[in-house]
Design an enzyme around this catalytic site. Structure first.
Site, mmCIF file in Angstrom:
data_model
loop_
_atom_site.group_PDB
_atom_site.id
_atom_site.type_symbol
_atom_site.label_atom_id
_atom_site.label_comp_id
_atom_site.label_asym_id
_atom_site.label_seq_id
_atom_site.Cartn_x
_atom_site.Cartn_y
_atom_site.Cartn_z
ATOM 1 N N ASP A 1 12.071 27.160 54.317
ATOM 2 C CA ASP A 1 12.541 27.897 55.498
ATOM 3 C C ASP A 1 12.713 26.954 56.681
ATOM 4 O O ASP A 1 11.804 26.195 57.020
ATOM 5 C CB ASP A 1 11.527 28.988 55.857
ATOM 6 C CG ASP A 1 11.922 29.772 57.098
ATOM 7 O OD1 ASP A 1 12.512 30.853 56.942
ATOM 8 O OD2 ASP A 1 11.639 29.300 58.222
ATOM 9 N N TYR B 1 14.793 24.679 65.042
ATOM 10 C CA TYR B 1 13.790 23.688 64.673
ATOM 11 C C TYR B 1 14.339 22.262 64.776
ATOM 12 O O TYR B 1 13.570 21.308 64.763
ATOM 13 C CB TYR B 1 13.308 23.902 63.234
ATOM 14 C CG TYR B 1 12.669 25.240 62.951
ATOM 15 C CD1 TYR B 1 12.399 26.157 63.964
ATOM 16 C CD2 TYR B 1 12.337 25.600 61.645
ATOM 17 C CE1 TYR B 1 11.822 27.383 63.682
ATOM 18 C CE2 TYR B 1 11.756 26.823 61.357
ATOM 19 C CZ TYR B 1 11.513 27.719 62.381
ATOM 20 O OH TYR B 1 10.945 28.929 62.096
ATOM 21 N N LYS C 1 18.252 29.900 60.158
ATOM 22 C CA LYS C 1 18.411 30.982 61.132
ATOM 23 C C LYS C 1 19.429 30.594 62.207
ATOM 24 O O LYS C 1 19.392 29.474 62.721
ATOM 25 C CB LYS C 1 17.063 31.298 61.791
ATOM 26 C CG LYS C 1 15.951 31.522 60.788
ATOM 27 C CD LYS C 1 14.608 31.729 61.459
ATOM 28 C CE LYS C 1 13.498 31.598 60.447
ATOM 29 N NZ LYS C 1 13.165 30.210 60.109
ATOM 30 N N HIS D 1 17.852 34.723 64.392
ATOM 31 C CA HIS D 1 16.486 34.306 64.735
ATOM 32 C C HIS D 1 15.766 35.283 65.664
ATOM 33 O O HIS D 1 14.540 35.406 65.623
ATOM 34 C CB HIS D 1 16.522 32.918 65.368
ATOM 35 C CG HIS D 1 15.263 32.127 65.163
ATOM 36 N ND1 HIS D 1 15.199 30.772 65.278
ATOM 37 C CD2 HIS D 1 14.000 32.509 64.825
ATOM 38 C CE1 HIS D 1 13.969 30.349 65.033
ATOM 39 N NE2 HIS D 1 13.216 31.395 64.759
#
Length: 287
Positions: A45, A50, A75, A108
């Protein structure tokens, strides 16, 4: 190795245990993917926010297993709320990771992080974002589509006009934070709930009440927390870059009794996540 899968509403098989990669940079993420895969993980994931999708892609290519054996989630950035922005975002993720398709693509957050849980609910914008997700799904760019941090009315908003129903809702669920009403609503609508931060950012590890139950089963608190979410019918994506923790987190061959599940559902809520208390974490807004 816990390797159970869940068949999403469209028939796609999703591993119930995955590796979370929040706070890992590209180099760390690439190594974490390699270590996770060597430990038997097949579900990874990540997210645009990120900033490690390139590292995830490198980890996939150097993992030693075929791409088709892996289930990759990313996401769409919470700030992307137009059809064009979401479409561009999906192509960007594919390019960064060097993939032909994404297994699960998630919005997200229902709101940009700087407005998370505030008055503007972005209902119309999320419908537009969802249309872009549906079109990417139809085009074969993604195998499954879902949501993250969506409350019941946020989901109802999507369900009211969607052509393809959301298949997953990824939310914060852990011992001491179990949104049972939201979980039940999702499950009634064939939406798999996926728990992020299932070990409560590590803060639950020192909880004496939880430790007593973990000791009873001869497991770690982390293992107990992961098994708890799984027995609620959830998927889990514990984040770690430590190969030993990956291995231990995947040893979930035990069953928590109904009585102990009842106790765990009612553990006192954690008020302070320590260094992770700044939430939402991607908007610079303090809790």
């Amino acid at each position: 190795m816990f390797n159970e899968t869940y068949k999403l509403s469209n028939g796609v098989e999703m591993p119930l245990l995955g590796l979370g990669t929040w706070l890992l940079d590209d180099e760390q993420a690439a190594q974490a993917v390699r270590d996770a895969v060597s430990n038997g993980y097949r579900h990874i994931d990540t997210a645009q926010a990120y900033m490690n999708e390139a590292g995830i892609g490198e980890g996939i290519r150097s993992s030693g297993v075929e791409r088709e054996e892996l289930f990759i989630t990313t996401k769409v950035a919470a700030e992307a709320k137009t059809y064009e922005e979401v479409t561009e975002s999906i192509d960007e993720s594919l390019t960064k990771m060097g993939l032909d398709y994404i297994d699960l693509l998630i919005i997200h957050s229902p709101q940009p992080w700087t407005e998370f849980r505030e008055e503007n609910r972005y209902f119309e914008e999320n419908k537009e974002a969802w249309k872009a997700m549906e079109d990417a799904y139809k085009a074969g760019k993604v195998k499954a589509i879902g949501l993250s941090n969506f409350l019941q009315d946020d989901i109802e908003n999507i369900l009211s006009s969607c052509e393809i129903k959301p298949m997953v809702n990824q939310v914060l669920v852990h011992v001491s934070n179990t949104p049972l009403d939201l979980i039940e609503f999702c499950q009634k609508n064939d939406i798999l709930v996926e728990a992020y931060s299932p070990i409560a950012h590590g803060t639950v590890l020192d909880n004496k009440e939880v430790k007593v139950i973990a000791d009873k089963y001869g497991v770690s608190v982390a293992q107990l927390c992961l098994r708890y979410d799984i027995q609620l019918g959830l998927a889990v994506i514990p984040k770690t870059a430590n190969p030993d923790h990956m291995r231990i987190n995947a040893e979930l061959d035990f069953v928590i009794s109904d009585a102990d599940m009842g106790i765990l559902k009612n553990v006192e809520p954690i008020q302070d996540y320590g260094e992770h208390s700044y939430f939402p974490v991607f908007g610079g807004k303090l809790k």
